[in-house]
Design a protein around this motif. Structure first.
Motif, PDB file in Angstrom:
ATOM      1  N   VAL A  70       0.910  -1.189   0.022  1.00 27.68           N
ATOM      2  CA  VAL A  70      -0.006  -0.090   0.218  1.00 27.68           C
ATOM      3  C   VAL A  70       0.942   1.072  -0.060  1.00 27.68           C
ATOM      4  N   THR A  71       0.607   2.164  -1.014  1.00 26.61           N
ATOM      5  CA  THR A  71       1.575   3.586  -1.035  1.00 26.61           C
ATOM      6  C   THR A  71       0.466   4.693  -0.725  1.00 26.61           C
ATOM      7  N   ASP A  72       0.938   5.691  -0.514  1.00 31.69           N
ATOM      8  CA  ASP A  72       0.383   6.797  -0.454  1.00 31.69           C
ATOM      9  C   ASP A  72      -0.502   7.240  -1.777  1.00 31.69           C
ATOM     10  N   GLU A  73      -1.404   8.182  -1.670  1.00 36.58           N
ATOM     11  CA  GLU A  73      -1.977   8.605  -3.036  1.00 36.58           C
ATOM     12  C   GLU A  73      -1.308   8.880  -3.974  1.00 36.58           C
ATOM     13  N   GLY A  74      -1.412   8.368  -5.270  1.00 36.37           N
ATOM     14  CA  GLY A  74      -0.593   8.697  -6.478  1.00 36.37           C
ATOM     15  C   GLY A  74       0.769   7.870  -6.492  1.00 36.37           C
ATOM     16  N   GLY A  75       0.936   6.932  -5.511  1.00 35.73           N
ATOM     17  CA  GLY A  75       2.453   6.317  -5.681  1.00 35.73           C
ATOM     18  C   GLY A  75       2.233   4.805  -6.208  1.00 35.73           C
ATOM     19  N   ALA A  76       0.987   4.408  -6.516  1.00 36.84           N
ATOM     20  CA  ALA A  76       0.865   2.800  -6.784  1.00 36.84           C
ATOM     21  C   ALA A  76       1.839   2.569  -8.096  1.00 36.84           C
ATOM     22  N   LEU A  77       1.815   3.529  -9.239  1.00 41.82           N
ATOM     23  CA  LEU A  77       2.034   3.010 -10.379  1.00 41.82           C
ATOM     24  C   LEU A  77       3.923   3.020 -10.228  1.00 41.82           C
ATOM     25  N   ASP A  78       4.373   4.084  -9.635  1.00 36.08           N
ATOM     26  CA  ASP A  78       5.837   4.256  -9.233  1.00 36.08           C
ATOM     27  C   ASP A  78       6.309   3.112  -8.397  1.00 36.08           C
ATOM     28  N   ARG A  79       5.699   2.988  -7.651  1.00 33.04           N
ATOM     29  CA  ARG A  79       5.932   1.477  -6.713  1.00 33.04           C
ATOM     30  C   ARG A  79       5.709   0.106  -7.612  1.00 33.04           C
ATOM     31  N   ALA A  80       4.805   0.028  -8.368  1.00 32.02           N
ATOM     32  CA  ALA A  80       4.577  -0.981  -9.155  1.00 32.02           C
ATOM     33  C   ALA A  80       5.849  -1.113  -9.983  1.00 32.02           C
ATOM     34  N   VAL A  81       6.311  -0.103 -10.841  1.00 34.77           N
ATOM     35  CA  VAL A  81       7.296  -0.176 -11.699  1.00 34.77           C
ATOM     36  C   VAL A  81       8.455  -0.398 -10.857  1.00 34.77           C
ATOM     37  N   GLU A  82       8.753   0.009  -9.767  1.00 33.60           N
ATOM     38  CA  GLU A  82      10.080  -0.335  -9.299  1.00 33.60           C
ATOM     39  C   GLU A  82      10.017  -1.613  -8.744  1.00 33.60           C
ATOM     40  N   VAL A  83       8.818  -2.472  -8.336  1.00 28.47           N
ATOM     41  CA  VAL A  83       8.926  -3.709  -8.076  1.00 28.47           C
ATOM     42  C   VAL A  83       9.229  -4.578  -9.369  1.00 28.47           C
ATOM     43  N   ALA A  84       8.506  -4.341 -10.335  1.00 30.74           N
ATOM     44  CA  ALA A  84       8.680  -5.062 -11.813  1.00 30.74           C
ATOM     45  C   ALA A  84       9.900  -4.948 -12.006  1.00 30.74           C
ATOM     46  N   THR A  85      10.689  -3.636 -12.128  1.00 29.70           N
ATOM     47  CA  THR A  85      12.180  -3.395 -12.452  1.00 29.70           C
ATOM     48  C   THR A  85      13.096  -4.511 -11.679  1.00 29.70           C
ATOM     49  N   GLN A  86      12.630  -4.645 -10.339  1.00 31.80           N
ATOM     50  CA  GLN A  86      13.505  -5.386  -9.469  1.00 31.80           C
ATOM     51  C   GLN A  86      13.267  -6.803  -9.830  1.00 31.80           C
ATOM     52  N   MET A  87      12.101  -7.321 -10.316  1.00 33.79           N
ATOM     53  CA  MET A  87      11.742  -8.699 -10.819  1.00 33.79           C
ATOM     54  C   MET A  87      12.445  -8.942 -12.013  1.00 33.79           C
ATOM     55  N   ALA A  88      12.563  -7.975 -12.939  1.00 34.45           N
ATOM     56  CA  ALA A  88      13.223  -8.033 -14.250  1.00 34.45           C
ATOM     57  C   ALA A  88      14.609  -8.409 -14.258  1.00 34.45           C
ATOM     58  N   THR A  89      15.349  -8.464 -12.975  1.00 34.29           N
ATOM     59  CA  THR A  89      16.688  -8.598 -12.780  1.00 34.29           C
ATOM     60  C   THR A  89      16.922 -10.064 -12.441  1.00 34.29           C
ATOM     61  N   ASN A  90      15.787 -10.722 -11.983  1.00 38.93           N
ATOM     62  CA  ASN A  90      15.879 -12.076 -11.446  1.00 38.93           C
ATOM     63  C   ASN A  90      16.270 -13.117 -12.675  1.00 38.93           C
ATOM     64  N   ALA A  91      16.600 -14.115 -12.455  1.00 37.48           N
ATOM     65  CA  ALA A  91      17.003 -15.362 -13.467  1.00 37.48           C
ATOM     66  C   ALA A  91      15.499 -15.532 -14.293  1.00 37.48           C
ATOM     67  N   GLU A  92      15.560 -15.623 -15.470  1.00 34.64           N
ATOM     68  CA  GLU A  92      14.402 -15.727 -16.199  1.00 34.64           C
ATOM     69  C   GLU A  92      13.551 -17.039 -15.692  1.00 34.64           C
ATOM     70  N   PHE A  93      14.181 -18.209 -15.696  1.00 35.54           N
ATOM     71  CA  PHE A  93      14.025 -19.575 -15.504  1.00 35.54           C
ATOM     72  C   PHE A  93      13.372 -19.443 -14.108  1.00 35.54           C
ATOM     73  N   THR A  94      13.833 -18.957 -13.136  1.00 39.04           N
ATOM     74  CA  THR A  94      13.412 -18.912 -11.793  1.00 39.04           C
ATOM     75  C   THR A  94      12.020 -17.986 -11.700  1.00 39.04           C
ATOM     76  N   ASN A  95      12.039 -16.880 -12.329  1.00 38.32           N
ATOM     77  CA  ASN A  95      10.767 -16.203 -12.264  1.00 38.32           C
ATOM     78  C   ASN A  95       9.646 -17.117 -12.880  1.00 38.32           C
ATOM     79  N   TYR A  96      10.057 -17.955 -14.123  1.00 40.42           N
ATOM     80  CA  TYR A  96       9.019 -18.747 -14.737  1.00 40.42           C
ATOM     81  C   TYR A  96       8.534 -19.911 -13.790  1.00 40.42           C
ATOM     82  N   ALA A  97       9.520 -20.189 -12.940  1.00 38.83           N
ATOM     83  CA  ALA A  97       9.292 -21.487 -12.160  1.00 38.83           C
ATOM     84  C   ALA A  97       8.270 -21.048 -10.839  1.00 38.83           C
ATOM     85  N   ILE A  98       8.660 -19.639 -10.401  1.00 41.45           N
ATOM     86  CA  ILE A  98       7.960 -19.102  -9.578  1.00 41.45           C
ATOM     87  C   ILE A  98       6.347 -18.947  -9.604  1.00 41.45           C
TER      88      ILE A  98
END
Length: 266
Positions: free
Chosen positions: A185-213
């Motif tokens: 949960v973020t403050d008002e107006g913060g959802a998209l930036d936080r979501a992009v931040e989380v997605a950017t972090q996940m994009a650094t993971n090993a692709e096979f591991t993301n797929y397995a998860i």
């Protein structure tokens, strides 16, 4: 940059930011209600993201994520057409939940009915404090048809889902986080930036591991304990054998990769 094919006039916009695709529901005048055409536009965007990104974010243009099914369209459908429409939602949302890359939803304002079902198909849900959640199907004389009876029920439990449907109860972002339907949960107006931040972090993971998860975990949850443990051993062994995993493990053993630290410690 936002692609011209997913521009301002599209029902769904598409933008690629590095390794993260941004998919935007774009019917703000309808609170981003989902019609058959929107379902197909989501499908096309999800396929594109899966082919060129390593993670994706689904968000809504305007103040609301999605107010659910476009009832003006749905109310005119013959019975079997309604069944086929529901099954199409299942197929498109399944391509999100059990596809090849992880998805995050950025939730603001109305996350209602089919909008909540769409959010439930993503792997991580980020809501700002304007987000509110409801399943008004009982009051509309209909039933969830976009996978909610499976996905939402597994997130928050069938009893709580039944409560929302029977009573029309509306929950805040904070309450839904407490119930397990929201991850951050973020403050008002913060959802998209936080979501992009989380997605950017996940994009650094090993692709096979993301797929397995995103593919092994829900399937293991459907298995008996014994079968689940066996499947876990198989997936864990396969993951270790990838070239990516070997490179990452070598970097850790050679002290070229950071160790896990307690929260608040740099």
């Amino acid at each position: 940059m936002q692609d011209s094919a997913g521009g301002a006039d599209s029902l769904v916009t598409y933008e690629l930011r590095g390794d993260v695709a941004l998919i935007g529901l774009n019917r703000p005048q309808k609170r981003n209600a989902i019609s058959d055409r929107v379902v197909e536009a989501i499908h096309d965007a999800v396929l594109r993201a899966s082919s060129e990104a390593k993670a994706a974010v689904i968000h809504g243009h305007g103040p609301h994520f999605c107010a659910g099914l476009d009832l003006s369209e749905h109310s005119q459908k013959p019975l079997f057409e309604a069944v086929k429409g529901s099954r199409r939602w299942h197929a498109v949302f399944d391509a999100i939940e059990r596809g090849t890359i992880p998805f995050v939803s950025a939730l603001t304002g109305a996350t209602v009915g089919g909008g909540f079902e769409l959010a439930a198909s993503t792997h991580i849900r980020v809501a700002d404090k304007t987000a509110f959640f409801a399943l008004p199907e009982g009051q509309r004389g209909i039933f969830v048809g976009g996978g909610g009876s499976v996905r939402i029920a597994r997130l928050i439990g069938p009893a709580r889902m039944g409560d929302m449907m029977l009573t029309g109860r509306v929950l805040s972002a904070e309450a839904m986080e407490h119930w397990g339907g929201v991850t951050y949960v973020t403050d008002e107006g913060g959802a998209l930036d936080r979501a992009v931040e989380v997605a950017t972090q996940m994009a650094t993971n090993a692709e096979f591991t993301n797929y397995a998860i995103i593919n092994a975990l829900p399937r293991i949850a459907d298995m008996s304990s014994d079968n689940g443990l066996f499947a876990e051993s198989m997936v864990a062994s396969l993951a270790t054998m990838t070239d990516d995993a070997q490179d990452r493990l070598r970097a850790f053993l050679e002290k070229r990769a950071a160790k896990v630290k307690a929260p608040g410690h740099d």
